[in-house]
Design an enzyme around this catalytic site. Structure first.
Site, mmCIF file in Angstrom:
data_model
loop_
_atom_site.group_PDB
_atom_site.id
_atom_site.type_symbol
_atom_site.label_atom_id
_atom_site.label_comp_id
_atom_site.label_asym_id
_atom_site.label_seq_id
_atom_site.Cartn_x
_atom_site.Cartn_y
_atom_site.Cartn_z
ATOM 1 N N VAL A 1 0.829 -1.205 0.090
ATOM 2 C CA VAL A 1 -0.099 -0.149 0.015
ATOM 3 C C VAL A 1 0.922 1.201 -0.002
ATOM 4 O O VAL A 1 1.935 1.245 0.761
ATOM 5 C CB VAL A 1 -1.050 -0.062 1.043
ATOM 6 C CG1 VAL A 1 -1.667 1.397 1.219
ATOM 7 C CG2 VAL A 1 -1.861 -1.248 1.434
ATOM 8 N N CYS A 2 0.417 2.370 -0.924
ATOM 9 C CA CYS A 2 1.076 3.577 -0.815
ATOM 10 C C CYS A 2 2.805 3.338 -1.114
ATOM 11 O O CYS A 2 2.919 2.535 -2.121
ATOM 12 C CB CYS A 2 1.099 4.045 0.576
ATOM 13 S SG CYS A 2 1.303 5.917 0.872
ATOM 14 N N THR A 3 3.723 3.852 -0.458
ATOM 15 C CA THR A 3 5.146 3.834 -0.597
ATOM 16 C C THR A 3 5.668 2.426 -0.342
ATOM 17 O O THR A 3 6.895 2.228 -0.506
ATOM 18 C CB THR A 3 5.897 4.914 0.147
ATOM 19 O OG1 THR A 3 5.378 4.859 1.358
ATOM 20 C CG2 THR A 3 5.503 6.366 -0.590
#
Lengths: 212, 212
Positions: free
Chosen positions: B101-103
């Site tokens: 998820v995300c970075t």
């Protein structure tokens, strides 16, 4: 501005983290996870272990109180816990906002805050809310005076952003939404009892009734 | 089915909890929060303290690996941490799904998983993803083989539900969506750089550039 997010054994993780992730970026926000006792608290699956930063006794005058929900048994235990109910009453006496997510609204109701007020809860708990004299609505986020209640689990994100807008203005809240990239694209349209397949709604209603 | 959700100092809370709340209800799910060391891990705000259930060494063959993101400094620290990268490689050798998820996708990329693959990340990190040979897309949840990447923070909920559907079937995943009442109603339509006011997008891009 101090925000106290209540933790207790058997809370639902996303109920607490949705508001946390949306309210923590507010200017001068001081967000604390609080619980009756010091030491780790475990969520409703027994899987997530969170250590509160402070005990209830240490956080006397939060500006914003957020109460997450949990399954019936964990919430009922806190509804009957004077330490939590008394703290909610004392904190509410000075708070600017008193808020809940999911069945957390049953704790607000048990503390006497929701009598005659429009409020919401998890869709399976709307009838329970009525027994406390609240007027459950089908809305996702309900404001009545300083009381803010949100529907089931994930609705705390919508509640947090709405509160953020009221506290810091729309552009600031839009900035929070952008940074958490909250542009929801659920793979199904089954997120409410009105939209989900009827057999699923019936199944969960029957399971809830069997547990009660 | 064992799901390992990685924790590290400075992770973003909702990145981890979105997938957790949507994947934990799967049949026979065994979800564990794991970290390099035993003992508490603190999130990117220094506010949420979570104790992992097991260390990396104790979880050798998860079926599903979930890697949350965090701000650039915390993610870069883990990208340079052989204990985490080596664990990711070893776990990935046997996993059915490897997700972020995300970075968190930068950690998958640093481990070498995303070369030549379609992937995503937080909108501010898409260029960084490109430097690892990945092909960033503007999509919210991207599947490429067994690799699943999600956009910023809140997209882990959409990813979790999508994965739940692939693992347990659509009706089961719809049941999860209904129980977490995921019927999003954001108060603004500012959740992506395409939709948010341009001045907000520019402000965050400038802040990111100043930190780099």
């Amino acid at each position: 501005m101090q925000t106290a997010i209540l933790l207790y054994e058997g809370f639902t993780a996303l109920d607490a983290i949705g508001p946390y992730q949306t309210l923590n970026p507010l200017p001068d926000a001081d967000v604390v996870f609080v619980a009756e006792h010091a030491g780790p608290v475990t969520d409703d699956n027994g899987t997530l272990t969170v250590t509160p930063a402070q005990t209830l006794a240490e956080v006397e005058r939060p500006d914003l109180v957020v109460v997450p929900g949990g399954p019936p048994d964990s919430v009922e235990r806190q509804m009957a816990n004077p330490a939590v109910i008394d703290w909610l009453r004392a904190a509410d006496a000075h708070s600017t906002w008193t808020a809940s997510v999911c069945t957390g609204s049953l704790l607000l109701a048990a503390a006497g805050f929701l009598k005659g007020r429009r409020a919401t809860s998890h869709w399976l708990a709307l009838d329970a809310l009525k027994t406390f004299g609240a007027e459950p609505t089908g809305e996702r986020v309900v404001f009545d005076g300083k009381y803010v209640t949100a529907a089931g689990v994930s609705s705390g994100i919508d509640m947090g952003l709405t509160l953020a807008g009221k506290i810091a203005g729309d552009p600031y809240a839009q900035g929070i939404q952008l940074m958490i990239e909250y542009d929801p694209q659920p793979p199904y349209d089954a997120g409410s009892p009105e939209k989900a397949p009827a057999e699923l709604v019936e199944k969960f209603r029957a399971e809830e009734a069997a547990q009660a």
